[in-house]
Design an enzyme around this catalytic site. Structure first.
Site, PDB file in Angstrom:
ATOM      1  N   ARG A  33       0.847  -1.208   0.000  1.00 27.18           N
ATOM      2  CA  ARG A  33       0.000   0.000   0.000  1.00 27.18           C
ATOM      3  C   ARG A  33       0.881   1.257   0.000  1.00 27.18           C
ATOM      4  O   ARG A  33       0.621   2.214  -0.724  1.00 27.18           O
ATOM      5  CB  ARG A  33      -0.913   0.028   1.231  1.00 27.18           C
ATOM      6  CG  ARG A  33      -1.773  -1.210   1.418  1.00 27.18           C
ATOM      7  CD  ARG A  33      -3.037  -1.201   0.566  1.00 27.18           C
ATOM      8  NE  ARG A  33      -3.843  -2.356   0.871  1.00 27.18           N
ATOM      9  CZ  ARG A  33      -3.813  -3.518   0.196  1.00 27.18           C
ATOM     10  NH1 ARG A  33      -3.029  -3.663  -0.854  1.00 27.18           N
ATOM     11  NH2 ARG A  33      -4.594  -4.534   0.555  1.00 27.18           N
ATOM     12  N   GLU A 178     -13.856 -14.793   8.979  1.00 26.06           N
ATOM     13  CA  GLU A 178     -13.755 -14.211   7.626  1.00 26.06           C
ATOM     14  C   GLU A 178     -13.351 -15.273   6.596  1.00 26.06           C
ATOM     15  O   GLU A 178     -12.170 -15.519   6.370  1.00 26.06           O
ATOM     16  CB  GLU A 178     -12.729 -13.062   7.606  1.00 26.06           C
ATOM     17  CG  GLU A 178     -12.626 -12.403   6.231  1.00 26.06           C
ATOM     18  CD  GLU A 178     -11.586 -11.269   6.153  1.00 26.06           C
ATOM     19  OE1 GLU A 178     -10.876 -11.028   7.144  1.00 26.06           O
ATOM     20  OE2 GLU A 178     -11.488 -10.644   5.094  1.00 26.06           O
ATOM     21  N   LYS A 220     -17.596 -12.074   8.712  1.00 25.80           N
ATOM     22  CA  LYS A 220     -17.061 -11.086   7.745  1.00 25.80           C
ATOM     23  C   LYS A 220     -17.046 -11.745   6.370  1.00 25.80           C
ATOM     24  O   LYS A 220     -16.067 -12.371   5.976  1.00 25.80           O
ATOM     25  CB  LYS A 220     -15.661 -10.652   8.172  1.00 25.80           C
ATOM     26  CG  LYS A 220     -15.006  -9.647   7.231  1.00 25.80           C
ATOM     27  CD  LYS A 220     -13.826  -8.930   7.871  1.00 25.80           C
ATOM     28  CE  LYS A 220     -13.112  -8.043   6.857  1.00 25.80           C
ATOM     29  NZ  LYS A 220     -12.158  -7.126   7.454  1.00 25.80           N
ATOM     30  N   ARG A 293      -9.340  -1.711   2.295  1.00 26.57           N
ATOM     31  CA  ARG A 293      -9.035  -0.821   1.163  1.00 26.57           C
ATOM     32  C   ARG A 293     -10.119   0.222   0.909  1.00 26.57           C
ATOM     33  O   ARG A 293      -9.813   1.377   0.617  1.00 26.57           O
ATOM     34  CB  ARG A 293      -8.807  -1.664  -0.100  1.00 26.57           C
ATOM     35  CG  ARG A 293      -7.472  -2.358  -0.102  1.00 26.57           C
ATOM     36  CD  ARG A 293      -7.423  -3.489  -1.091  1.00 26.57           C
ATOM     37  NE  ARG A 293      -8.165  -4.651  -0.637  1.00 26.57           N
ATOM     38  CZ  ARG A 293      -8.265  -5.795  -1.310  1.00 26.57           C
ATOM     39  NH1 ARG A 293      -7.676  -5.904  -2.487  1.00 26.57           N
ATOM     40  NH2 ARG A 293      -8.925  -6.811  -0.819  1.00 26.57           N
TER      41      ARG A 293
END
Ligand code: 5MM
Length: 341
Positions: A33, A178, A220, A293
């Site tokens: 990132r 998740e 999630k 994000r």
């Protein structure tokens, strides 16, 4: 296990109008990132960036229920010496922690992974709880491609997710479960629906077998969406309808809520899809966000590592948090996006 405490924390995590900031990028991911904004990934730069998010008081107080941290961050101090965890608590949000150790190749299943991190997890959870974490997160990754996912990979990942969730509850930490079906690839939305249904049914069977109390978890999930490279992209309404259809087929109503991942959708797509699901409504769960994000791309770009840009970055983060807060209540409108950062 203190079930009342788990249920109270889980309910607070998915409270309408609030959602979760996934700031748990591992060292490799945060470097990727930062590379895109030309910032060196040093401990101080990571601290400065995350500190600016946690000091965004309007966003943190009004729109963020909890923050998922990485091992480094939960131990880090702000520039003035205040623990970053304290900044989150002072804003009224709940600190959480990523406890998986990443997805590694699964033997004899080419192109598939198994998420590792169960060894020593009980002890790590005890320590993280003492550092202030009230919930945890474990991400399993299921890719769609030629001949995958295999039943072997889905079952193995579901089993590990359930073992993780049981350990969390034993330690009075709410597990975020998740199981991410990736949106990489060229598959259409119906293939994503079929795979997501198979994955979720397997996960809930394993949660049952490991005696996990569903009232004390947060799911999630990915949204049901066409692969990024598919020529047939679905409309916002189709994504919302098919996501809810699959979730209704698989998830017991005892689960308090879902905090969706964004998975590589654009900021506004992730917001629009969440909003559309909440407008349809009529489901027994709270539907909110746990975006990485889709909450952070804008502030990262605005910051670009420059102290002079901190206020702009905080405005960008606050805007996205507010848009997603509205979406968690089905009150977002696209014209609200006009307000630039
Ligand atoms: C923020 O990214 C999380 C950590 O990823 P790595 O383990 O690869 O560093 C990730 O688990 C994240 O919480 C979820 O995937 C949701 O993030 P997105 O960006 O998909 O909303």
């Amino acid at each position: 296990m203190n079930l009342d405490q788990l249920v109270t924390t889980a309910a607070a995590m998915v409270k309408p109008g609030k959602g979760i900031l996934a700031a748990d990028e591992s060292s490799g991911t945060i470097k990727k990132r930062f590379d895109t904004i030309g910032v060196e990934s040093t401990p101080d730069n990571r601290r400065d960036y995350r500190e600016l998010l946690f000091r965004s008081s309007e966003a943190m107080k009004n729109y963020i229920s909890g923050v998922i941290l990485y091992d480094e961050t939960i131990r880090q101090l702000a520039a003035d010496g205040t623990p970053l965890v304290k900044l989150i608590e002072q804003a009224g949000a709940i600190p959480g922690i990523k406890v998986d150790l990443g997805a590694k190749p699964l033997p004899f299943c080419p192109g598939e992974t198994i998420t590792e991190g169960l060894d020593g997890l009980r002890e790590r959870l005890t320590e993280y709880h003492s550092l202030g974490a009230h919930f945890a997160k474990w991400r399993s990754v299921i890719d769609i491609g030629d001949g995958i996912p295999s039943g072997t990979a889905v079952k193995a990942n579901a089993h590990v997710l359930a073992r993780y969730a049981a350990l969390c509850q034993e330690q009075n930490v709410v597990p975020i479960v998740e199981p991410e079906v990736l949106m990489d690839g060229a598959h259409d939305i119906d293939r994503c629906a079929t795979v997501t249904e198979f994955v979720l049914k397997t996960v809930f069977q394993e949660l049952y077998e490991q005696r996990v109390v569903l009232e004390g978890i947060v799911l999630k999930p990915n949204m049901v969406i066409a692969g990024k490279m598919s020529p047939q992209q679905a409309s916002v309404d189709e994504v919302a309808e098919k996501t809810l259809m699959v979730l209704k087929r698989c998830v017991p109503s005892a689960v308090p809520g879902f905090a969706f991942l964004s998975g590589g959708q654009s900021d506004q797509e992730a917001t629009a899809h969440l909003d559309a699901m909440n407008r349809i409504g009529g489901v027994p769960w709270k539907l909110t966000f746990s975006y990485g994000r889709a909450l952070q791309a804008a502030p990262q770009k605005a910051w670009s590592g420059k102290p002079d840009n901190v206020a702009d970055a905080q405005r960008a983060f606050t805007h996205r948090a507010r848009m997603n807060s509205l979406a968690s209540k089905g009150e977002w409108r696209s014209d609200l996006e006009e307000r630039a950062t």
